[in-house]
Design a protein around this motif. Structure first.
Motif, PDB file in Angstrom:
ATOM      1  N   TYR A 151     -12.981  -6.150 -17.685  1.00  0.00           N
ATOM      2  CA  TYR A 151     -11.474  -5.875 -17.307  1.00  0.00           C
ATOM      3  C   TYR A 151     -10.464  -7.200 -17.665  1.00  0.00           C
ATOM      4  O   TYR A 151      -9.329  -6.862 -18.165  1.00  0.00           O
TER       5      TYR A 151
ATOM      6  N   ILE B 116      -8.173  -1.461  -9.497  1.00  0.00           N
ATOM      7  CA  ILE B 116      -9.023  -0.933 -10.583  1.00  0.00           C
ATOM      8  C   ILE B 116     -10.205  -0.390 -10.131  1.00  0.00           C
ATOM      9  O   ILE B 116     -10.436   0.946 -10.608  1.00  0.00           O
TER      10      ILE B 116
ATOM     11  N   LEU C 114      -7.672   3.228 -18.622  1.00  0.00           N
ATOM     12  CA  LEU C 114      -7.371   1.913 -18.502  1.00  0.00           C
ATOM     13  C   LEU C 114      -5.921   1.772 -18.769  1.00  0.00           C
ATOM     14  O   LEU C 114      -5.333   0.898 -18.188  1.00  0.00           O
TER      15      LEU C 114
END
Length: 137
Positions: free
Chosen positions: A25, A55, A65
């Motif tokens: 990430y 997330i 994403l």
């Protein structure tokens, strides 16, 4: 190191994400460590943990994403020290409402799937109950 900063291991434990996932990430730009120690360790704050939790909650719902990035950007702007006004504020609120609607749809779909899974488990249980148990010899 300040008591308000955490190393990646503590963040991983708190978020139930792997170190590898957190680093991924970071690589995708969804989260950035707030600081770096003198020894080069990434340091995170409660705000970083909260971001990772967003997330983590979005991922199993199938958000991409790019969608995560979009929502996080909107949240960052809304939480800014000088929040947006006028048209920018309205546009951000429209985006967040859109994500709220998508999430509600995902939740409804998951409830349907859960109901089907429970029905299936019940069918299997009933089938097993109909079969006589063998008696020990």
């Amino acid at each position: 190191m300040s008591s308000e900063h955490m190393q990646i291991g503590e963040v991983a434990a708190r978020t139930e994400l792997s170190l590898r996932t957190i680093r991924y990430y970071e690589d995708t730009g969804l989260v950035t460590p707030s600081a770096c120690s003198q020894g080069g360790f990434r340091l995170y704050t409660e705000r970083d943990v909260a971001r990772l939790m967003v997330i983590r909650r979005m991922k199993p719902l199938g958000f991409t994403l790019d969608q995560m990035r979009d929502l996080l950007h909107a949240a960052d702007r809304l939480d800014a020290p000088e929040p947006p006004e006028g048209a920018e504020l309205e546009a951000l609120l429209v985006r967040v409402r859109h994500f709220e609607q998508l999430t509600a749809e995902c939740v409804a779909d998951l409830r349907k799937q859960l109901g089907r899974a429970e029905e299936f488990a019940g069918t299997l249980r009933e089938r097993l109950e109909r079969v006589p148990c063998p008696t020990p010899a």
